[in-house]
Structures are given as C-alpha cells and as structure tokens.
Design a protein around this motif. Sequence first.
Motif, short mmCIF file in Angstrom:
data_model
loop_
_atom_site.label_atom_id
_atom_site.label_comp_id
_atom_site.label_asym_id
_atom_site.label_seq_id
_atom_site.Cartn_x
_atom_site.Cartn_y
_atom_site.Cartn_z
N THR A 145 0.79 -1.29 -0.12
CA THR A 145 -0.02 -0.12 0.14
C THR A 145 1.15 1.17 0.13
O THR A 145 1.99 1.39 0.95
N VAL A 146 0.45 2.37 -0.91
CA VAL A 146 1.50 3.32 -1.08
C VAL A 146 0.43 4.59 -1.29
O VAL A 146 -0.59 4.41 -2.13
N THR A 147 0.97 5.84 -0.92
CA THR A 147 0.35 6.89 -0.93
C THR A 147 0.50 7.51 -2.46
O THR A 147 1.68 7.47 -2.88
N GLU A 148 -0.52 8.19 -3.26
CA GLU A 148 -0.29 8.49 -4.67
C GLU A 148 0.76 9.71 -4.53
O GLU A 148 0.94 10.45 -3.49
N GLY A 149 1.60 9.45 -5.47
CA GLY A 149 2.92 10.40 -5.72
C GLY A 149 4.29 9.95 -5.14
O GLY A 149 5.02 10.57 -5.32
N LEU A 150 3.85 9.03 -4.21
CA LEU A 150 5.16 8.50 -3.48
C LEU A 150 5.65 7.09 -4.40
O LEU A 150 5.09 6.68 -5.18
N PRO A 151 7.17 7.06 -4.17
CA PRO A 151 7.73 5.80 -5.01
C PRO A 151 7.23 4.56 -4.49
O PRO A 151 6.68 4.18 -3.22
N LEU A 158 10.36 -4.19 -9.50
CA LEU A 158 9.71 -3.43 -10.45
C LEU A 158 9.48 -1.86 -9.48
O LEU A 158 9.36 -2.25 -8.07
N GLN A 159 9.84 -1.04 -9.96
CA GLN A 159 9.66 0.41 -9.14
C GLN A 159 9.22 1.36 -10.32
O GLN A 159 9.03 1.43 -11.24
N LYS A 160 8.60 2.61 -9.39
CA LYS A 160 8.00 3.55 -10.13
C LYS A 160 8.38 4.54 -8.95
O LYS A 160 8.27 4.53 -7.73
N SER A 161 8.66 6.01 -9.63
CA SER A 161 9.05 7.01 -8.78
C SER A 161 7.89 7.53 -8.24
O SER A 161 7.91 8.30 -7.30
N SER A 162 6.64 7.64 -8.76
CA SER A 162 5.65 8.31 -8.41
C SER A 162 4.23 7.37 -8.85
O SER A 162 3.93 7.40 -9.83
N ALA A 163 3.77 6.90 -7.62
CA ALA A 163 2.68 6.03 -7.92
C ALA A 163 1.30 6.86 -8.24
O ALA A 163 1.12 7.89 -7.65
N GLN A 164 0.48 6.31 -9.26
CA GLN A 164 -0.67 6.91 -9.38
C GLN A 164 -1.74 5.83 -9.09
O GLN A 164 -1.64 4.78 -9.11
N LEU A 165 -3.18 6.60 -8.66
CA LEU A 165 -4.20 5.79 -8.35
C LEU A 165 -4.50 4.61 -9.42
O LEU A 165 -4.76 3.32 -9.23
N SER A 166 -4.32 4.90 -10.80
CA SER A 166 -4.36 3.74 -11.74
C SER A 166 -3.38 2.69 -11.75
O SER A 166 -3.73 1.74 -12.51
N THR A 190 -0.34 -7.53 -4.82
CA THR A 190 -1.45 -6.28 -5.08
C THR A 190 -0.92 -5.14 -4.51
O THR A 190 -0.44 -5.13 -3.66
N LEU A 191 -0.88 -4.24 -5.48
CA LEU A 191 -0.45 -2.86 -5.12
C LEU A 191 -1.78 -2.05 -4.91
O LEU A 191 -2.62 -1.87 -6.01
N GLN A 192 -2.12 -1.32 -3.90
CA GLN A 192 -2.75 -0.49 -3.80
C GLN A 192 -2.44 0.83 -3.51
O GLN A 192 -1.67 0.98 -2.38
#
Lengths: 113, 112
Positions: free
Chosen positions: B12-18, B76-84, B107-109
Amino acid sequence: EAAVTQSPRNKVTVTGGNVTLSCRQTNSHNYMYWYRQDTGHGLRLIHYSYGAGNLQIGDVPDGYKATRTTQEDFFLLLELASPSQTSLYFCASSPGTGGYEQYFGPGTRLTVL
Amino acid sequence: GDSVTQTEGLVTVTEGLPVKLNCTYQTTYLTIAFFWYVQYLNEAPQVLLRSSTDNKRTEHQGFHATLHKSSSSFHLQKSSAQLSDSALYYCALSGNTRKLIFGLGTTLQVQP
C-alpha cells in the motif's frame, strides 16, 4: 496484438457435473496454456500444448483433462466437477518459448455448487 | 527446483510516492527472460515489462526494472505511484522450457 478468446465467460455447475471450457487464439501461436487463478495461489498451470494433438501435463492437473483439436482451439474438460475447482480460469498462447511472452484470454469464472 | 519469490502479498502506497515491488528467483536455466505482468481488476494479465539482459534498465508506462543476475533479482519500481496503478502484479521467469514460472503476485494499492 495476440487475440485469445474464451467461452463461456461465466459458468455455474453442480458437483459431479461435466464442464468444458473453450479457448481460441487467432494468431497462429504454437503454444497454448490453461491456468487457474486463486487468491493466495497466483496463477497455476493446469495443462499446456505445443501443437494440435499434443498435450503436456502442468503443475496442477488432477481433475482436469485437456484437448488441442487444432492450432487455434484448446479445451479444458472437468468431467466430475468438485467445489474445489471453483476458480477463475485463464487460457494463454505464445508463439514460442525461451523468452516469448504469453498472451492471456479474458478468463472464465467457474462456480461449482 | 526453479522458483520466483514475491515477498509481499500486499503493498500500500500513497499517491505520488515511490513504490517498489520485490522479485527474486532461483533457476538452473542458462538463458532466461523475465517479465512483469499486470492484472487490473476484472481483466486478464498482460505484460508490463520484459528483460533478458543483465544490469540493463527496462522501462514502460513509468515503471522500470533491472535484471541483476548477481543478486537473482528483478524488482519493479516507479518513482511516483498513481491511483490507476492499483492492480495485481506478477513476476515471471521464462527459461528454456515451454512454461512460465510465476510468483504468487503482489497486490498494489495506491491510496489518495
């Protein structure tokens, strides 16, 4: 892009019933696969085939038969369905092995009462 | 035997965070390719990334991954998570057999 279709999309049957799930791919792929997907278990390979008339045993084959009638068509058969076979079933195809991706169909949700 | 391990069942990650989803493997294959598949709700799994080159970064749709054979990893990485980006993610290994070996999935939320 690979086109893999499955039918039916949803199926409800009773314990002991016979079920046939169908899969068709229209991209001339040699390899086709049947998976089941369950929470906590991921994707598990049931059977696969690398050509018409060929059948290979997957990792969870018990209770399932499969038949590849043509290059395009791959069927999964449950002859005496049990509640433990309630699952989401995916078919996939691939042009080859050793690095080729698999293209998945939309899935069939099967419920065995 | 050959295996793929995804240590987290849920991230679980907050939108905009890596975000980083872990994937490690064990294999005896000499020639291998790795995939990240993504499965959105009520859809089929589809390939997100593919790599077979050691230490080379692969990118797609804002996600990136680097195969590190020295540590048997393909995170797998992403610098800024999006709701989508909320979805189920599978890491998979392809050797010189006819099968893909999948991890159990993460599962990524992404929450607002």
